[in-house]
Design a protein around this motif. Structure first.
Motif, PDB file in Angstrom:
ATOM      1  N   ASP A   1      16.832 -13.680 -41.188  1.00  0.00           N
ATOM      2  CA  ASP A   1      17.145 -14.650 -40.131  1.00  0.00           C
ATOM      3  C   ASP A   1      16.610 -14.198 -38.772  1.00  0.00           C
ATOM      4  N   CYS A   2      16.645 -12.882 -38.523  1.00  0.00           N
ATOM      5  CA  CYS A   2      16.243 -12.364 -37.212  1.00  0.00           C
ATOM      6  C   CYS A   2      14.765 -11.982 -37.156  1.00  0.00           C
ATOM      7  N   GLY A   3      14.082 -12.067 -38.274  1.00  0.00           N
ATOM      8  CA  GLY A   3      12.650 -11.804 -38.280  1.00  0.00           C
ATOM      9  C   GLY A   3      12.257 -10.353 -38.139  1.00  0.00           C
ATOM     10  N   LEU A   4      13.144  -9.426 -38.544  1.00  0.00           N
ATOM     11  CA  LEU A   4      12.775  -8.014 -38.521  1.00  0.00           C
ATOM     12  C   LEU A   4      11.838  -7.712 -39.691  1.00  0.00           C
TER      13      LEU A   4
ATOM     14  N   GLU B   1      12.834   5.522 -30.496  1.00  0.00           N
ATOM     15  CA  GLU B   1      13.760   6.425 -29.813  1.00  0.00           C
ATOM     16  C   GLU B   1      14.273   5.761 -28.529  1.00  0.00           C
ATOM     17  N   ASP B   2      13.391   5.075 -27.817  1.00  0.00           N
ATOM     18  CA  ASP B   2      13.835   4.293 -26.659  1.00  0.00           C
ATOM     19  C   ASP B   2      14.738   3.151 -27.114  1.00  0.00           C
ATOM     20  N   LEU B   3      14.376   2.553 -28.246  1.00  0.00           N
ATOM     21  CA  LEU B   3      15.180   1.460 -28.795  1.00  0.00           C
ATOM     22  C   LEU B   3      16.589   1.938 -29.114  1.00  0.00           C
ATOM     23  N   ALA B   4      16.693   3.097 -29.750  1.00  0.00           N
ATOM     24  CA  ALA B   4      18.008   3.622 -30.133  1.00  0.00           C
ATOM     25  C   ALA B   4      18.878   3.893 -28.917  1.00  0.00           C
TER      26      ALA B   4
ATOM     27  N   LYS C   1      24.915  -1.182 -26.246  1.00  0.00           N
ATOM     28  CA  LYS C   1      25.424  -2.419 -26.833  1.00  0.00           C
ATOM     29  C   LYS C   1      26.282  -2.147 -28.079  1.00  0.00           C
ATOM     30  N   GLY C   2      26.585  -0.885 -28.310  1.00  0.00           N
ATOM     31  CA  GLY C   2      27.458  -0.540 -29.428  1.00  0.00           C
ATOM     32  C   GLY C   2      26.756  -0.377 -30.749  1.00  0.00           C
ATOM     33  N   VAL C   3      25.421  -0.284 -30.747  1.00  0.00           N
ATOM     34  CA  VAL C   3      24.655  -0.174 -31.988  1.00  0.00           C
ATOM     35  C   VAL C   3      24.076   1.236 -32.108  1.00  0.00           C
ATOM     36  N   VAL C   4      24.209   1.841 -33.298  1.00  0.00           N
ATOM     37  CA  VAL C   4      23.609   3.144 -33.571  1.00  0.00           C
ATOM     38  C   VAL C   4      22.646   2.996 -34.741  1.00  0.00           C
ATOM     39  N   LEU C   5      21.385   3.345 -34.521  1.00  0.00           N
ATOM     40  CA  LEU C   5      20.405   3.383 -35.608  1.00  0.00           C
ATOM     41  C   LEU C   5      19.630   4.691 -35.507  1.00  0.00           C
TER      42      LEU C   5
ATOM     43  N   GLU D   1      21.386  -8.846 -35.091  1.00  0.00           N
ATOM     44  CA  GLU D   1      20.971  -9.710 -33.969  1.00  0.00           C
ATOM     45  C   GLU D   1      20.716  -8.880 -32.712  1.00  0.00           C
ATOM     46  N   LEU D   2      21.591  -7.942 -32.424  1.00  0.00           N
ATOM     47  CA  LEU D   2      21.425  -7.108 -31.237  1.00  0.00           C
ATOM     48  C   LEU D   2      20.161  -6.262 -31.331  1.00  0.00           C
ATOM     49  N   ILE D   3      19.873  -5.760 -32.525  1.00  0.00           N
ATOM     50  CA  ILE D   3      18.644  -4.978 -32.717  1.00  0.00           C
ATOM     51  C   ILE D   3      17.421  -5.851 -32.462  1.00  0.00           C
ATOM     52  N   ALA D   4      17.433  -7.060 -33.045  1.00  0.00           N
ATOM     53  CA  ALA D   4      16.290  -7.980 -32.868  1.00  0.00           C
ATOM     54  C   ALA D   4      16.109  -8.353 -31.397  1.00  0.00           C
ATOM     55  N   GLU D   5      17.199  -8.576 -30.695  1.00  0.00           N
ATOM     56  CA  GLU D   5      17.099  -8.947 -29.281  1.00  0.00           C
ATOM     57  C   GLU D   5      16.515  -7.799 -28.460  1.00  0.00           C
ATOM     58  N   GLU D   6      16.923  -6.577 -28.739  1.00  0.00           N
ATOM     59  CA  GLU D   6      16.425  -5.439 -27.966  1.00  0.00           C
ATOM     60  C   GLU D   6      14.955  -5.163 -28.292  1.00  0.00           C
ATOM     61  N   ILE D   7      14.578  -5.335 -29.559  1.00  0.00           N
ATOM     62  CA  ILE D   7      13.157  -5.167 -29.917  1.00  0.00           C
ATOM     63  C   ILE D   7      12.301  -6.190 -29.157  1.00  0.00           C
ATOM     64  N   ALA D   8      12.797  -7.419 -29.068  1.00  0.00           N
ATOM     65  CA  ALA D   8      12.061  -8.460 -28.325  1.00  0.00           C
ATOM     66  C   ALA D   8      11.922  -8.076 -26.845  1.00  0.00           C
ATOM     67  N   ASN D   9      12.956  -7.434 -26.286  1.00  0.00           N
ATOM     68  CA  ASN D   9      12.903  -7.023 -24.880  1.00  0.00           C
ATOM     69  C   ASN D   9      11.882  -5.910 -24.656  1.00  0.00           C
ATOM     70  N   LEU D  10      11.741  -4.998 -25.657  1.00  0.00           N
ATOM     71  CA  LEU D  10      10.851  -3.867 -25.519  1.00  0.00           C
ATOM     72  C   LEU D  10       9.417  -4.175 -25.923  1.00  0.00           C
ATOM     73  N   ASP D  11       9.244  -5.242 -26.704  1.00  0.00           N
ATOM     74  CA  ASP D  11       7.912  -5.570 -27.241  1.00  0.00           C
ATOM     75  C   ASP D  11       6.976  -6.038 -26.110  1.00  0.00           C
TER      76      ASP D  11
END
Length: 488
Positions: A404-407, A431-434, A440-444, A478-488
């Protein structure tokens, strides 16, 4: 003299019962010399009122301290510090901030590998979206039966065996279960003398590397791969060759001509989760027989196959006897257990047992017996079934959210395991993404640490679902996809 009430304070942040906190306060007071032999303790009524707790709580704590000879009860006079209570050393201890002037860097010959540039936070459990690999979900574990098995292990019938020095021997009850249930489930025929209990898979890998490798020998490891392999092989000073894996794991046709030992994770490769096909397994074994190298098989997460039966192990297909099989209970029970095993020819097991005895006689027998009870009473199989069902639901939820999020998957998703190997767009440093996602409360887990230092792409990352609830997965993705879009 009497001990004054004002000396008692119970730290509310201590993770223990009120009784334990009272006992700790008294013990620390005696060992520090603040409470001296013969001094009278506050009455249970006065101390209970001072601490605003139940009087029976104080009474029980005092009674335990009497049993341990920290206090004595004198009729109706009350409780006193015992004349024979343990005491602090009668010499002055150095201050805590004193530093050694000895030059340890001159004498130490070991240089630990550099730490990865980013690590998971120690308090990852407090994050709402922990996509962390290798951690257990306490809600899935059978605490009650594990506790009952522990009580059984500490019972009168088994206690003598647990308290004696067993030298290099392992618990025969645990060995028997591994032989009759774990190895047979994986198609491996083994006698008790072919099995050694270890402190997790890491310990088994270290023992194997120490016995098989020298400065003149060549070891092959997977790239990307389990970081622990590189650290272990660094201790042997052997020559290490990294072979790039693909969507089917380690490719036999990419192996170098000269090899002594190959380390591989064919069931679920770490970190890509790729599963090695049967034909590739057979080809790897054929090459081992032809070139005379040893295969060390880390049977990673074989229990977590959902839609199909797990592929045969290399050890079960091994006709030449060149495979060392390593298993662990860390993923199926809990990682803090630190209990694993290795299956190998008797000659290797004998040397591994002797090497193990130089650093520790054996893994603690009470841990071995506790696990043996849990396994033999059927709780282990029930645990595996419970985990499979929960993990399959989480995997389905994550696959749907990723779509759904296109990852993007770095390696196509396969059935089983507990993680996905993912790829962010070029130019996104995970690493910047993490670091950004933590706010936002996400750990990867960024992927760079799975490659040799200073090498590997910066846009890989791993998403695991062993420690996150199904309901939280969609929003976390969703939060991961949104942050990737911000960094892309």
């Amino acid at each position: 003299m009497a001990v004054h009430l004002d000396t008692f304070y119970l730290d509310p942040d201590q993770d223990s019962t009120l009784q334990h906190r009272i006992k700790r306060a008294v013990v620390e007071g005696i060992l520090s010399g603040r409470y001296r032999p013969g001094e009278r303790m506050p009455s249970s009524r006065m101390l209970a009122k001072h601490l605003n707790i139940s009087r029976i709580t104080v009474t029980i704590a005092y009674t335990d301290l009497v049993a341990d000879d920290y206090l004595v009860a004198r009729g109706r006079s009350g409780y006193f510090v015992s004349d024979t209570a343990p005491s602090s050393p009668n010499f002055e201890l150095p201050s805590e901030d004193s530093d050694s002037t000895f030059d340890w860097s001159r004498i130490l010959n070991h240089r630990p590998p550099p730490a990865s540039s980013i690590t998971r936070p120690d308090n990852w459990q407090s994050y709402p979206y922990p996509f962390i690999y290798g951690q257990s979900d306490q809600s899935l574990f059978d605490h009650q039966n594990w506790r009952l098995c522990a009580l059984q292990a500490l019972g009168q019938r088994d206690f003598a065996a647990l308290t004696l020095d067993q030298y290099e021997r392992d618990d025969p009850k645990l060995i028997e279960y591994i032989q009759r249930n774990i190895t047979t489930r994986r198609g491996i025929r083994a006698r008790p003398e072919n099995i050694l209990v270890t402190m997790g898979a890491q310990n088994a890998l270290w023992l194997t590397a120490q016995l098989l490798l020298t400065q003149r020998r060549i070891a092959v490891i997977e790239n990307p791969g389990y970081r622990g392999f590189r650290e272990i092989l660094g201790e042997t000073r052997c020559r290490t060759v990294e072979v790039d894996v693909d969507e089917d794991g380690l490719p036999p046709d990419k192996l170098p001509e000269q090899i002594d030992v190959v380390f591989t994770t064919p069931s679920h490769h770490s970190p890509t989760n790729a599963s090695m096909p049967l034909e590739r397994r057979k080809e790897l074994l054929r090459l081992a027989g032809e070139k005379g190298f040893v295969i060390v098989e880390d049977d990673y997460e074989f229990e977590l196959a959902f839609k199909r039966s797990p592929s045969p192990t290399l050890k079960s297909l091994d006709e030449a006897g060149c495979v060392v099989y390593i298993g662990s209970f860390s993923k199926s029970l809990f990682p803090g257990l630190r209990l694993g095993f290795m299956v190998a020819p008797t000659a290797l097991i004998e040397q591994a047992r002797a090497l193990r005895s130089t650093i520790m006689r054996h893994p603690p027998w009470h841990i071995q017996r506790n696990a043996a009870n849990f396994l033999s009473l059927g709780h282990y199989n029930a645990q595996i079934n419970r985990m499979r069902k929960a993990y399959q639901r989480r995997r389905q939820a994550m696959e749907a959210a990723i779509e759904d999020c296109g990852l993007t998957y770095a390696v196509p998703a396969v059935s089983g395991g507990s993680c996905f190997w993912m790829k962010a767009p070029e130019g996104v440093d995970t690493e910047d993404l993490a670091l950004a996602l933590r706010t936002k409360g996400v750990v990867l887990e960024p992927g760079r640490s799975f490659y040799p230092p200073g090498q590997g792409p910066s846009n890989m990352y791993r998403l695991a679902y062993s420690s996150i609830a199904t309901a939280k997965i969609p929003r976390g993705i969703e939060l991961i996809a949104e942050e990737i879009a911000n960094l892309d």
